[in-house]
Design a protein around this motif. Sequence first.
Motif, PDB file in Angstrom:
ATOM      1  N   PRO A   1       0.829  -1.204   0.000  1.00  0.00           N
ATOM      2  CA  PRO A   1       0.000   0.000   0.000  1.00  0.00           C
ATOM      3  C   PRO A   1       0.864   1.255   0.000  1.00  0.00           C
ATOM      4  O   PRO A   1       1.810   1.360   0.790  1.00  0.00           O
ATOM      5  CB  PRO A   1      -0.805  -0.102   1.295  1.00  0.00           C
ATOM      6  N   CYS A   2       0.536   2.189  -0.904  1.00  0.00           N
ATOM      7  CA  CYS A   2       1.392   3.369  -1.074  1.00  0.00           C
ATOM      8  C   CYS A   2       1.236   4.344   0.099  1.00  0.00           C
ATOM      9  O   CYS A   2       2.110   5.140   0.378  1.00  0.00           O
ATOM     10  CB  CYS A   2       1.069   4.062  -2.393  1.00  0.00           C
TER      11      CYS A   2
ATOM     12  N   CYS B   1      -2.679   7.197  -1.675  1.00  0.00           N
ATOM     13  CA  CYS B   1      -3.669   7.279  -2.759  1.00  0.00           C
ATOM     14  C   CYS B   1      -5.068   7.452  -2.151  1.00  0.00           C
ATOM     15  O   CYS B   1      -5.241   7.446  -0.932  1.00  0.00           O
ATOM     16  CB  CYS B   1      -3.616   6.026  -3.642  1.00  0.00           C
TER      17      CYS B   1
ATOM     18  N   TYR C   1      -7.517   5.417  -1.972  1.00  0.00           N
ATOM     19  CA  TYR C   1      -7.949   4.301  -1.123  1.00  0.00           C
ATOM     20  C   TYR C   1      -7.164   4.261   0.185  1.00  0.00           C
ATOM     21  O   TYR C   1      -7.737   4.119   1.262  1.00  0.00           O
ATOM     22  CB  TYR C   1      -7.810   2.969  -1.882  1.00  0.00           C
ATOM     23  N   CYS C   2      -5.833   4.357   0.078  1.00  0.00           N
ATOM     24  CA  CYS C   2      -5.014   4.292   1.301  1.00  0.00           C
ATOM     25  C   CYS C   2      -5.413   5.390   2.275  1.00  0.00           C
ATOM     26  O   CYS C   2      -5.504   5.163   3.482  1.00  0.00           O
ATOM     27  CB  CYS C   2      -3.530   4.428   0.965  1.00  0.00           C
TER      28      CYS C   2
ATOM     29  N   MET D   1      -6.483   0.090   2.463  1.00  0.00           N
ATOM     30  CA  MET D   1      -5.193  -0.277   1.879  1.00  0.00           C
ATOM     31  C   MET D   1      -5.231  -1.448   0.881  1.00  0.00           C
ATOM     32  O   MET D   1      -4.498  -1.419  -0.091  1.00  0.00           O
ATOM     33  CB  MET D   1      -4.186  -0.607   2.991  1.00  0.00           C
TER      34      MET D   1
ATOM     35  N   CYS E   1      -5.440  -0.282  -2.659  1.00  0.00           N
ATOM     36  CA  CYS E   1      -4.492   0.757  -3.065  1.00  0.00           C
ATOM     37  C   CYS E   1      -4.327   0.789  -4.586  1.00  0.00           C
ATOM     38  O   CYS E   1      -4.129  -0.248  -5.215  1.00  0.00           O
ATOM     39  CB  CYS E   1      -3.131   0.495  -2.418  1.00  0.00           C
ATOM     40  N   ASN E   2      -4.423   1.989  -5.159  1.00  0.00           N
ATOM     41  CA  ASN E   2      -4.160   2.108  -6.599  1.00  0.00           C
ATOM     42  C   ASN E   2      -3.033   3.105  -6.864  1.00  0.00           C
ATOM     43  O   ASN E   2      -2.960   3.723  -7.919  1.00  0.00           O
ATOM     44  CB  ASN E   2      -5.439   2.484  -7.374  1.00  0.00           C
TER      45      ASN E   2
END
Length: 374
Positions: A90-91, A94, A96-97, A102, A105-106
């Motif tokens: 997971p970045c 983003c 989503y995060c 997570m 995550c995109n």
Amino acid sequence: MRAAVLCQLHTTPKVEEIDLQEPMHGEVLVRIAASGICGSDVHVIHGVAPIGDSLPIILGHEGAGVVEAVGPGVTDLRRGDRVIITMGAPCGHCDYCSRGRMPFCNGNPPKATYGEMDDGTYRLSKGGQPVYSFVGIGSLGEYAVVRRRKLVKVELDAPFESLCLTSCGVTTGLGAVFNCAEVTPGASVLVFGCGGVGLCIIQGAKIAGAAKIIAVDNNPAKLDLAANFGASHCILSPQDPKELEAEIRKIAPRGVDYAFDAVGARPERLPSLMAMTDLGGLTVAVGVLGFADKVSVSAADLLYGARRLTGVRGGNGFPGLDIPRILDLYQTGRLKLDELIGATYELDDIAAAFDDAEKANHGRVVVRVTPSLL
Ligand SMILES: [Zn+2]
Ligand SMILES: [Zn+2]
């Protein structure tokens, strides 16, 4: 470095010499100690798990090892640290995060799952051409360069052959139970397929307090394993799903609360499992399916039976949270890891290892990639 490389679908990976680059910013070079072979690796070879045109590719996504070097910006790991390479990365920033979701995550580059790094380049090559790495790991090679955020440091002094299994099979199986289905105490659970992931779903259901855990497989040896891992009932899978449903309803007359497909590859299995669940029951697709596969669900099951169908990718988890919990369960004797290992092979015997994984007669096949670390 040497790695087991798949150059063409429907062939066996071969050990080849691969060029390796230094880790760049935010990356870590890991010396792989051991790697499991997962059903998804086998599915890649057969063209079931989609990898597009990312060939040649180093398979293996269940790896553990030792930090060899860190790139600029990595300050919390050092050479010699023992690490598990996880599937997710997971970045952290983003859409989503930042909403705490997570698993979805995109923020990673489009081909991150085949080894593309944040700067759009690759760290492995042969003859100047990129060599891809499955799930951005490629643990069937002596080294892997991965993002720091794919690593979980391990303090526990456990064998790498067992630790490596946590990165896919165990996280996926337990995550399907805890993060996705949220199995409740006293529930009835059906697990279709008793390979590494299926056995972990069984273990997770047991930990969650399920009353009935029904294991189904077409291999009697794997059903023996399932019983050892906590299945309360074991059924040798008949060819006809209707026959299986009749067997299931002898044990859970209204149908089961949760059904897990731990095999994948055959989308038509999912509606047949849904039919074996109780009204409002949940079916979870855990095994890999093709992107283009379609699942046909009856209106009777969906609307009138309120039966639910969902999928889980790699346990829908957050590795930094899940893996320490898994290791705590292992350390306190509530989760079997060592017993998941069905057979071990050296990297040079990769063909035999895949042959064994394909036959799937026992628990996980583990490759001792760097025996001197074991
Ligand atoms: Zn896997
Ligand atoms: Zn993200």
